[in-house]
Design a protein around this motif. Structure first.
Motif, PDB file in Angstrom:
ATOM      1  N   LEU A  26       0.866  -1.125   0.034  1.00 38.16           N
ATOM      2  CA  LEU A  26       0.058  -0.060  -0.022  1.00 38.16           C
ATOM      3  C   LEU A  26       0.761   1.320   0.093  1.00 38.16           C
ATOM      4  CD1 LEU A  26      -1.491   0.535   3.537  1.00 38.16           C
ATOM      5  CD2 LEU A  26       0.504  -0.468   3.181  1.00 38.16           C
ATOM      6  N   HIS A  27       0.184   2.343  -0.218  1.00 34.25           N
ATOM      7  CA  HIS A  27       0.809   3.486  -0.418  1.00 34.25           C
ATOM      8  C   HIS A  27       1.912   3.798   1.047  1.00 34.25           C
ATOM      9  CE1 HIS A  27       1.362   7.604  -2.091  1.00 34.25           C
ATOM     10  NE2 HIS A  27       1.698   8.231  -0.657  1.00 34.25           N
ATOM     11  N   GLY A  28       3.144   4.217   0.714  1.00 28.90           N
ATOM     12  CA  GLY A  28       3.989   4.458   1.748  1.00 28.90           C
ATOM     13  C   GLY A  28       4.929   3.121   2.308  1.00 28.90           C
ATOM     14  N   PHE A  29       4.814   2.060   1.202  1.00 23.36           N
ATOM     15  CA  PHE A  29       5.481   0.907   1.907  1.00 23.36           C
ATOM     16  C   PHE A  29       6.991   1.108   1.759  1.00 23.36           C
ATOM     17  CE2 PHE A  29       5.660   0.135  -2.684  1.00 23.36           C
ATOM     18  CZ  PHE A  29       6.729  -0.433  -2.864  1.00 23.36           C
ATOM     19  N   PHE A  30       7.595   1.808   0.894  1.00 25.76           N
ATOM     20  CA  PHE A  30       8.861   2.094   0.886  1.00 25.76           C
ATOM     21  C   PHE A  30       9.616   2.715   2.198  1.00 25.76           C
ATOM     22  CE2 PHE A  30      12.777   4.020  -0.977  1.00 25.76           C
ATOM     23  CZ  PHE A  30      13.536   2.960  -1.498  1.00 25.76           C
ATOM     24  N   SER A  31       8.912   3.019   3.014  1.00 24.49           N
ATOM     25  CA  SER A  31       9.440   3.664   4.370  1.00 24.49           C
ATOM     26  C   SER A  31       9.602   2.672   5.413  1.00 24.49           C
ATOM     27  CB  SER A  31       8.468   4.647   5.070  1.00 24.49           C
ATOM     28  OG  SER A  31       8.485   5.728   4.050  1.00 24.49           O
ATOM     29  N   LEU A  32       9.003   1.278   4.914  1.00 23.11           N
ATOM     30  CA  LEU A  32       9.264  -0.002   5.797  1.00 23.11           C
ATOM     31  C   LEU A  32      10.833  -0.266   5.945  1.00 23.11           C
ATOM     32  CD1 LEU A  32       6.221  -1.814   4.904  1.00 23.11           C
ATOM     33  CD2 LEU A  32       6.333  -0.282   7.005  1.00 23.11           C
ATOM     34  N   SER A  33      11.066  -1.297   6.786  1.00 22.26           N
ATOM     35  CA  SER A  33      12.247  -1.912   6.760  1.00 22.26           C
ATOM     36  C   SER A  33      12.806  -2.382   5.392  1.00 22.26           C
ATOM     37  CB  SER A  33      12.450  -2.954   7.812  1.00 22.26           C
ATOM     38  OG  SER A  33      13.548  -3.783   7.568  1.00 22.26           O
ATOM     39  N   PRO A  34      14.067  -2.530   4.811  1.00 18.59           N
ATOM     40  CA  PRO A  34      14.547  -3.277   3.583  1.00 18.59           C
ATOM     41  C   PRO A  34      14.258  -4.733   3.857  1.00 18.59           C
ATOM     42  CG  PRO A  34      15.926  -1.493   4.284  1.00 18.59           C
ATOM     43  CD  PRO A  34      15.196  -1.488   5.422  1.00 18.59           C
ATOM     44  N   SER A  35      14.081  -5.059   4.827  1.00 18.82           N
ATOM     45  CA  SER A  35      13.847  -6.413   5.010  1.00 18.82           C
ATOM     46  C   SER A  35      12.536  -7.059   4.631  1.00 18.82           C
ATOM     47  CB  SER A  35      14.259  -7.255   6.493  1.00 18.82           C
ATOM     48  OG  SER A  35      13.095  -6.527   7.356  1.00 18.82           O
ATOM     49  N   VAL A  36      11.535  -6.176   4.502  1.00 21.08           N
ATOM     50  CA  VAL A  36      10.244  -6.256   4.223  1.00 21.08           C
ATOM     51  C   VAL A  36      10.181  -6.795   2.784  1.00 21.08           C
ATOM     52  CG1 VAL A  36       7.991  -5.541   3.577  1.00 21.08           C
ATOM     53  CG2 VAL A  36       9.037  -5.000   5.681  1.00 21.08           C
ATOM     54  N   ILE A  37       9.368  -7.799   2.213  1.00 15.97           N
ATOM     55  CA  ILE A  37       9.620  -8.458   0.968  1.00 15.97           C
ATOM     56  C   ILE A  37       9.451  -7.331  -0.218  1.00 15.97           C
ATOM     57  CG2 ILE A  37       7.653  -9.551   0.845  1.00 15.97           C
ATOM     58  CD1 ILE A  37       8.811 -11.975  -0.693  1.00 15.97           C
ATOM     59  N   GLN A  38       8.421  -6.615   0.051  1.00 13.48           N
ATOM     60  CA  GLN A  38       7.930  -5.493  -1.083  1.00 13.48           C
ATOM     61  C   GLN A  38       9.288  -4.514  -1.082  1.00 13.48           C
ATOM     62  OE1 GLN A  38       5.819  -6.642   1.319  1.00 13.48           O
ATOM     63  NE2 GLN A  38       4.236  -7.456   0.622  1.00 13.48           N
ATOM     64  N   VAL A  39       9.801  -4.094  -0.190  1.00 13.35           N
ATOM     65  CA  VAL A  39      11.009  -3.306   0.005  1.00 13.35           C
ATOM     66  C   VAL A  39      12.191  -3.803  -0.614  1.00 13.35           C
ATOM     67  CG1 VAL A  39      12.110  -1.674   1.374  1.00 13.35           C
ATOM     68  CG2 VAL A  39       9.857  -1.908   1.855  1.00 13.35           C
ATOM     69  N   LYS A  40      12.455  -5.053  -0.357  1.00  8.22           N
ATOM     70  CA  LYS A  40      13.600  -5.606  -0.783  1.00  8.22           C
ATOM     71  C   LYS A  40      13.584  -5.778  -2.389  1.00  8.22           C
ATOM     72  CE  LYS A  40      15.153  -9.266   1.474  1.00  8.22           C
ATOM     73  NZ  LYS A  40      15.310 -10.550   2.233  1.00  8.22           N
ATOM     74  N   HIS A  41      12.234  -6.198  -2.893  1.00  4.50           N
ATOM     75  CA  HIS A  41      12.023  -6.124  -4.170  1.00  4.50           C
ATOM     76  C   HIS A  41      12.272  -4.902  -4.896  1.00  4.50           C
ATOM     77  CE1 HIS A  41      10.570  -7.616  -8.116  1.00  4.50           C
ATOM     78  NE2 HIS A  41       9.519  -7.386  -8.016  1.00  4.50           N
ATOM     79  N   THR A  42      11.526  -3.899  -4.340  1.00  3.84           N
ATOM     80  CA  THR A  42      11.881  -2.594  -4.976  1.00  3.84           C
ATOM     81  C   THR A  42      13.169  -2.058  -5.125  1.00  3.84           C
ATOM     82  OG1 THR A  42       9.593  -1.816  -3.971  1.00  3.84           O
ATOM     83  CG2 THR A  42      11.141   0.031  -4.674  1.00  3.84           C
TER      84      THR A  42
END
Length: 308
Positions: free
Chosen positions: A280-296
């Protein structure tokens, strides 16, 4: 129940009730600032600079993956609806970005609405980009390729700076990374984009909040038709930078961001568009270990290392 439905339920639980942004934006700023305090000794190098204009000194915080300063520079514009957020609230995001991309990240503390309405914040961002390219500020290597990045309202500002740079002809933007950017001006039920209706009520960013932010940002209703305010309205999208657009599945801004990417492609630009599943909107601010952030970050690094 599928994993997607489980994730959807979790995302809804993490969201909070819609608030009246127009009357409570100062309180929202205080909450954001209070929840982004940095107490631990950093594992990266950071320093402060300013870019002086005729009437304002624009603060810029720089993040390096180490103490050396010979990395390429990525100029970052933070999100927050043009109304909230600052370099401190994006401290962790920029530190992680510097570490994971091996770039110096220059985070611009542009002026916020409603105290400083459109186009003041945009002009601040443009002034820093111009200083980097023309006055060689922050650049410690012989490269002269400007990379812009931003999320949400910051993605809007990055896209607008790219358009403005082409129109003014003062410098060229080589690449832009637009993370779930705002590109359109209407987020009511009359919006042409389904994601506004599908995702505009149950999640962290609602269509009402977007509309409130835009009302605080605009100087007048005429701004809504200005392509520097809503880049999707630009009649001419030729000669734009190589572009990476990342959207989130459960984001009201999803469809307008992807449509902007398609229009950039139609105008002959190099564009990559990716929709991140279960985000969801803003997910890039989560930890880099979160799968969506890691993929990004994987997509960002592939883009940064890609064709010139």
């Amino acid at each position: 129940m599928s994993i997607s439905k489980l994730m959807l339920a979790a995302l809804k639980a993490l969201s909070y009730p819609d608030i009246d942004v127009k009357n409570n934006y100062k309180f929202e700023r205080q909450v954001i600032n209070a929840t982004h305090v940095h107490l631990l000794k950093p594992l990266y190098h950071t320093w402060d600079e300013t870019i002086s204009t005729d009437d304002y000194d624009i603060p810029v915080k720089l993040f390096s993956p180490n103490e050396e300063r010979d990395h390429p520079v990525l100029l970052f514009f933070h999100g927050g609806g043009w109304v909230t957020g600052n370099v401190d609230s994006y401290h962790k995001v920029c530190a992680n970005m510097a570490k994971l991309t091996k770039h110096i990240v220059a985070s611009v503390d542009y002026r916020l609405a409603p105290e400083y309405k459109f186009p003041i914040g945009l002009n601040d961002c443009y002034a820093v980009a111009k200083a980097v390219m023309i006055n060689r500020r922050f650049l410690t290597t012989p490269q002269n390729k400007l990379i812009l990045a931003g999320d949400s309202a910051g993605g809007n500002l990055a896209a607008a700076v790219s358009l403005m740079a082409r129109d003014k002809g003062e410098f060229t933007v080589a690449k832009q990374i637009l993370l779930y950017p705002s590109t359109y001006h209407d987020h009511t039920d009359s919006s042409p984009f389904d994601s506004v209706r599908q995702n505009g009520t149950d999640f962290l960013l609602t269509s009402k909040k977007i509309s409130d932010y835009m009302e605080l940002y605009e100087s007048s209703s005429e701004d809504r038709t200005n392509p520097y305010f809503a880049p999707l309205l630009a009649d001419n999208l030729k000669n734009q930078p190589q572009t990476l657009i990342i959207t989130a599945q459960f984001d009201p801004l999803r469809d307008e961001a992807e449509e902007y990417g398609r229009k950039l492609k139609q105008a002959g630009n190099y564009v990559k568009i990716y929709r991140i599943k279960d985000a969801l909107h803003g997910f890039f601010s989560l930890s880099p270990s979160v799968i969506q952030v890691k993929h990004t970050y994987k997509l960002i690094n592939e883009f940064l290392k890609g064709e010139d």
